[in-house]
Enzyme design. Structure first.
Site, mmCIF file in Angstrom:
data_model
loop_
_atom_site.group_PDB
_atom_site.id
_atom_site.type_symbol
_atom_site.label_atom_id
_atom_site.label_comp_id
_atom_site.label_asym_id
_atom_site.label_seq_id
_atom_site.Cartn_x
_atom_site.Cartn_y
_atom_site.Cartn_z
ATOM 1 N N ARG A 1 -4.048 -36.245 -38.277
ATOM 2 C CA ARG A 1 -3.257 -35.296 -39.080
ATOM 3 C C ARG A 1 -4.132 -34.766 -40.223
ATOM 4 N NH1 ARG A 1 -0.490 -37.177 -43.037
ATOM 5 N NH2 ARG A 1 0.394 -38.956 -41.950
ATOM 6 N N TYR B 1 8.037 -9.595 -40.339
ATOM 7 C CA TYR B 1 8.471 -10.248 -39.095
ATOM 8 C C TYR B 1 9.815 -10.951 -39.335
ATOM 9 C CZ TYR B 1 8.632 -13.995 -35.640
ATOM 10 O OH TYR B 1 9.042 -14.874 -34.679
ATOM 11 N N ASP C 1 -0.309 -11.271 -44.253
ATOM 12 C CA ASP C 1 -0.148 -11.702 -42.867
ATOM 13 C C ASP C 1 -0.967 -10.730 -42.015
ATOM 14 O OD1 ASP C 1 0.656 -12.082 -40.227
ATOM 15 O OD2 ASP C 1 2.692 -12.667 -40.776
ATOM 16 N N LYS D 1 -1.088 -15.085 -31.272
ATOM 17 C CA LYS D 1 -1.172 -13.689 -30.835
ATOM 18 C C LYS D 1 -2.605 -13.330 -30.422
ATOM 19 C CE LYS D 1 3.141 -13.848 -31.641
ATOM 20 N NZ LYS D 1 3.527 -14.357 -32.917
HETATM 21 C C1 LIG Z 1 3.445 -10.868 -37.957
HETATM 22 C C2 LIG Z 1 3.855 -12.260 -37.554
HETATM 23 N N1 LIG Z 1 3.718 -13.273 -38.412
HETATM 24 C C3 LIG Z 1 4.086 -14.539 -38.099
HETATM 25 C C4 LIG Z 1 4.635 -14.827 -36.865
HETATM 26 C C5 LIG Z 1 5.063 -16.246 -36.552
HETATM 27 O O1 LIG Z 1 4.127 -16.856 -35.714
HETATM 28 P P1 LIG Z 1 4.487 -18.027 -34.667
HETATM 29 O O2 LIG Z 1 5.386 -17.426 -33.641
HETATM 30 O O3 LIG Z 1 3.138 -18.442 -34.159
HETATM 31 O O4 LIG Z 1 5.163 -19.105 -35.431
HETATM 32 C C6 LIG Z 1 4.792 -13.802 -35.934
HETATM 33 C C7 LIG Z 1 5.376 -14.101 -34.616
HETATM 34 O O5 LIG Z 1 5.746 -13.212 -33.884
HETATM 35 C C8 LIG Z 1 4.391 -12.489 -36.282
HETATM 36 O O6 LIG Z 1 4.536 -11.467 -35.431
#
Ligand SMILES: Cc1ncc(COP(=O)(O)O)c(C=O)c1O
Length: 387
Positions: free
Chosen positions: A46, A98, A180, A205
């Site tokens: 961890r 998101y 982000d 992604k």
């Molecule tokens: C712009 C963005 N940030 C964060 C996330 C969250 O990521 P995760 O699905 O890996 O938890 C997503 C998921 O679609 C996203 O599109």
């Protein structure tokens, strides 16, 4: 070294024991100690794991920093960053983030005493007007999911950190600027170079790139912020397993190549949709119709692989088209080699219904993959003929 070279080599070297070219999957939870407290840098997985360490170093290099941390998902990364704050603190966020980020803020963190408000972060006057004495973080998504709005990272950094241009660091009284960078990836834009303090990724992604792993990452500009986040990573424990780290490391090696093709395919599709009689409007950062076209061209290396468009026929037309493609798979997520189609209002962003962040039900989002563009265009042409 150049980005393409870093994406293959940063944080990695042939395994000292075997010479293995690929970083091994250190599938172990613990590490033997020579004597009490004497070990080779790893005590418990961890806290640290060599496969994860290679990924963290590679991600850091790609985002122009030395400070990277990997997480078990993008949401775990986001949650850990928000734990830098205390009850009573205010977070200013984009009004098009998101849906899962909005849900975490409103349903999980607001009850713990954090306050959130949302503005159009592409409008600098709105950002300035919404800052409060207790604002401790500005959460910027650019381009946004799903509308592909683009915000000016340098200009927002200048508002939050007016002294930084002359070389000073962020003062502890100033809010953190968090970006982000999931949609753009560090190949398209590097927010830390533009004045951000922290970058967050869903590595699920484009960074992983093959729709076979869920992960997240946090990159910090300064050692002090990194140390706090590293403490939280271990204390909270939302860490990825070594196999997931291996998969993301493997994905990173082809990131520049993939992003170039994603963007070329997406631009061709944007041109096709912009002229289509059944499409009301289009959102693609590198299409001349985009409201922040000039900014996007300045800030990003390409328009990326995501685009969105509104159907003239609204919700029924959008759902019909999304159910009619053969190559574009009807699925959530994005950033993989295969093309995906979805209706955000009913799928990824359903949680925003009835809120100020609600998405147009006639909006379709595409994650444009690496298939031949002629096949993708033919698929969309056929699906749009159905309605
Ligand atoms: C712009 C963005 N940030 C964060 C996330 C969250 O990521 P995760 O699905 O890996 O938890 C997503 C998921 O679609 C996203 O599109």
């Amino acid at each position: 070294m150049k980005f393409e070279t870093l994406s293959i080599h940063a944080g990695q070297r042939p395994d000292p024991t075997t010479g293995a070219v690929m970083t091994p999957v250190y599938q172990t939870s613990t590490y033997v100690q020579e004597s009490v407290g004497k070990h080779r840098g790893y005590e418990y997985s961890r806290t640290g794991n060599p496969t994860r360490a290679a990924l963290e170093a590679c991600l850091a290099a790609l985002e122009s920093t030395s400070y990277g941390l990997a997480f078990s998902s993008g949401m775990a990364a986001t949650d850990t960053v928000l734990r830098l704050l205390s009850p009573g603190d205010h977070v200013l966020a984009g009004n098009d983030v998101y849906g899962g980020t909005f849900r975490l803020f409103e349903r999980v963190l607001r009850p713990y005493g954090l306050d959130f408000s949302y503005v159009d972060t592409s409008d600098l006057d709105q950002v300035t007007a919404a800052l409060r004495p207790e604002t401790r973080m500005l959460w910027l998504e650019t381009p946004t999911n799903p509308l592909l709005n683009v915000s000016d990272i340098s200009a927002v950094a200048e508002i939050l950190h007016p002294k930084r241009a002359d070389g000073s660091g962020r003062s502890s009284a100033e809010p953190y600027l968090v970006v982000d960078n999931t949609f753009a990836t560090p190949y398209l834009q590097r927010p830390l170079e533009l004045g951000a303090d922290i970058v967050v990724h869903s590595t699920t992604k484009y960074l992983g790139g093959h729709s076979d792993v869920v992960g997240g990452a946090v990159l910090a500009r300064d050692a002090g912020v990194y140390e706090k986040l590293e403490f939280l990573q271990n204390a909270v424990g939302a860490v990825p397993g070594p196999m997931d780290c291996f998969l993301i490391l493997r994905g990173l090696k082809t990131l520049p190549l993939r992003m170039d093709r994603h963007a070329a395919n997406a631009l061709a599709i944007a041109d096709f949709l912009a002229g289509h009689s059944k499409v009301a409007s289009l959102r693609y950062p590198f299409h001349s119709s985009h409201p922040q076209f000039d900014l996007a061209r300045r800030q990003m290396h390409s328009g990326g692989g995501m685009l969105a468009f509104v159907m003239l026929g609204g919700k029924p037309a959008a759902q019909r088209v999304a159910e009619s493609t053969r190559l574009f798979a009807l699925a959530e997520s994005l950033g993989g080699v295969e093309s995906l189609i979805e209706v955000p209002a009913a799928m990824t962003h359903a949680f925003t219904a009835g809120s100020p962040l609600a998405v147009n039900p006639g909006l379709i989002r595409l994650s444009v993959g690496l298939e031949h563009v002629d096949d993708l265009l033919e698929d969309l042409e056929m699906a749009l003929r159905v309605i």
